[in-house]
Design a protein around this motif. Structure first.
Motif, short mmCIF file in Angstrom:
data_model
loop_
_atom_site.label_atom_id
_atom_site.label_comp_id
_atom_site.label_asym_id
_atom_site.label_seq_id
_atom_site.Cartn_x
_atom_site.Cartn_y
_atom_site.Cartn_z
N VAL A 186 11.47 12.63 -11.46
CA VAL A 186 11.64 11.37 -10.73
C VAL A 186 11.56 10.21 -11.72
O VAL A 186 10.66 10.14 -12.55
CB VAL A 186 10.55 11.21 -9.65
CG1 VAL A 186 10.61 9.85 -9.00
CG2 VAL A 186 10.67 12.30 -8.62
N LYS A 187 12.52 9.30 -11.61
CA LYS A 187 12.53 8.11 -12.45
C LYS A 187 11.46 7.15 -11.94
O LYS A 187 11.50 6.73 -10.78
CB LYS A 187 13.89 7.44 -12.44
CG LYS A 187 13.96 6.24 -13.34
CD LYS A 187 15.32 5.59 -13.30
CE LYS A 187 15.26 4.35 -14.20
NZ LYS A 187 16.38 3.48 -13.97
N LEU A 188 10.49 6.85 -12.79
CA LEU A 188 9.41 5.95 -12.41
C LEU A 188 9.63 4.59 -13.05
O LEU A 188 10.20 4.51 -14.14
CB LEU A 188 8.07 6.54 -12.85
CG LEU A 188 7.69 7.87 -12.19
CD1 LEU A 188 6.44 8.44 -12.82
CD2 LEU A 188 7.52 7.71 -10.69
N PRO A 189 9.22 3.52 -12.44
CA PRO A 189 8.54 3.46 -11.15
C PRO A 189 9.52 3.70 -10.00
O PRO A 189 10.71 3.38 -10.08
CB PRO A 189 7.97 2.04 -11.09
CG PRO A 189 8.88 1.23 -11.96
CD PRO A 189 9.37 2.18 -13.03
N VAL A 190 8.97 4.24 -8.92
CA VAL A 190 9.73 4.48 -7.71
C VAL A 190 10.06 3.12 -7.09
O VAL A 190 9.27 2.18 -7.19
CB VAL A 190 8.90 5.34 -6.72
CG1 VAL A 190 9.54 5.44 -5.36
CG2 VAL A 190 8.67 6.72 -7.31
N ALA A 191 11.20 3.02 -6.45
CA ALA A 191 11.59 1.76 -5.78
C ALA A 191 10.56 1.37 -4.74
O ALA A 191 9.86 2.22 -4.19
CB ALA A 191 12.96 1.93 -5.12
N VAL A 193 0.85 -1.20 0.00
CA VAL A 193 0.00 0.00 0.00
C VAL A 193 0.88 1.25 0.00
O VAL A 193 0.65 2.19 -0.77
CB VAL A 193 -0.97 0.01 1.21
CG1 VAL A 193 -1.65 1.35 1.36
CG2 VAL A 193 -1.99 -1.11 1.08
N VAL A 194 1.91 1.24 0.84
CA VAL A 194 2.82 2.39 0.91
C VAL A 194 3.52 2.59 -0.43
O VAL A 194 3.67 3.73 -0.90
CB VAL A 194 3.83 2.21 2.06
CG1 VAL A 194 4.91 3.28 2.01
CG2 VAL A 194 3.12 2.23 3.40
N THR A 195 3.94 1.52 -1.07
CA THR A 195 4.60 1.62 -2.38
C THR A 195 3.67 2.26 -3.40
O THR A 195 4.09 3.12 -4.18
CB THR A 195 5.07 0.23 -2.85
OG1 THR A 195 6.04 -0.27 -1.92
CG2 THR A 195 5.69 0.30 -4.23
N MET A 196 2.39 1.89 -3.39
CA MET A 196 1.42 2.51 -4.31
C MET A 196 1.32 4.02 -4.05
O MET A 196 1.27 4.82 -4.98
CB MET A 196 0.04 1.86 -4.17
CG MET A 196 -0.03 0.46 -4.69
SD MET A 196 -1.67 -0.33 -4.73
CE MET A 196 -2.55 0.32 -3.35
N VAL A 197 1.30 4.41 -2.78
CA VAL A 197 1.23 5.83 -2.43
C VAL A 197 2.49 6.55 -2.91
O VAL A 197 2.42 7.64 -3.49
CB VAL A 197 1.02 6.01 -0.92
CG1 VAL A 197 1.20 7.46 -0.50
CG2 VAL A 197 -0.35 5.51 -0.51
N PHE A 198 3.65 5.94 -2.70
CA PHE A 198 4.90 6.55 -3.13
C PHE A 198 4.94 6.70 -4.66
O PHE A 198 5.49 7.67 -5.18
CB PHE A 198 6.10 5.77 -2.63
CG PHE A 198 6.36 5.91 -1.14
CD1 PHE A 198 5.88 6.99 -0.41
CD2 PHE A 198 7.09 4.95 -0.47
CE1 PHE A 198 6.13 7.11 0.96
CE2 PHE A 198 7.36 5.06 0.90
CZ PHE A 198 6.88 6.15 1.61
#
Length: 176
Positions: free
Chosen positions: A153-158, A130-135
């Motif tokens: 920002v390089k997506l996807p975020v880690a 869930v936190v990764t989705m928010v980030f």
């Protein structure tokens, strides 16, 4: 004719790039506030798409700190580090146990008007997901182009990390 920069000149150039053209903390603070305020509506829009309730995002405080401070906190908070064109840690995001509990509660159908206790244990893989989705949404929001441009920002975020993994992450020693 080209000359080789001395180590002191190189250090000064790096510090200038980190702190802004003049290195004045007030200008750095102002730029950070503008980025946060410009990104807040997009963050709210992305979170509202993910959650069953409408989300409002307000910039309460912007403060200058050190990169190492990002991982100084509770073992059950979460962090993600995102690359930008100018830095391998251009965007560092953290969420505390209370924010994570609220997000998970609302995402899985909990009543958003009820108080939720902060998470007081290690985070589960579902909570980290869930936190990764928010980030990811925050990364997309700070990339939104405005009059000052996006962060790139390089997506996807880690993926979000927590606990020992977070404590092991090495940051450059610099301002944040």
């Amino acid at each position: 004719m080209s000359t080789t920069a001395s180590p002191a000149e190189s250090r000064d150039l790096i510090i200038e790039r980190l702190l802004g053209d003049t290195g004045e903390p007030a200008k750095v603070h102002s730029a950070a506030r503008r980025l946060a305020e410009r990104s807040a509506p997009a963050i709210a829009r992305f979170l509202t798409e993910m959650l069953p309730e409408q989300v409002f995002v307000e910039v309460a405080e912007v403060k200058l700190g050190r990169m190492a401070d990002a991982k100084a906190g509770k073992a059950n908070q979460a962090m993600a580090v995102a690359m930008t064109p100018t830095s391998p840690d251009g965007l560092v995001m953290t969420l505390d146990p209370q924010a994570i509990a609220i997000l998970v509660n609302v995402l899985f159908g909990g009543d958003p008007s009820r108080e939720v206790a902060p998470i007081d244990r290690d985070l589960s893989s579902i909570e980290l997901g869930v936190v990764t989705m928010v980030f990811q949404d925050i990364g997309r929001a700070v990339n939104a182009q405005g009059p000052d441009g996006g962060l790139g920002v390089k997506l996807p975020v880690a993926e979000a990390i927590t606990g020992t993994e977070m404590k092991k992450h090495v940051f450059r020693d610099g301002p944040s």
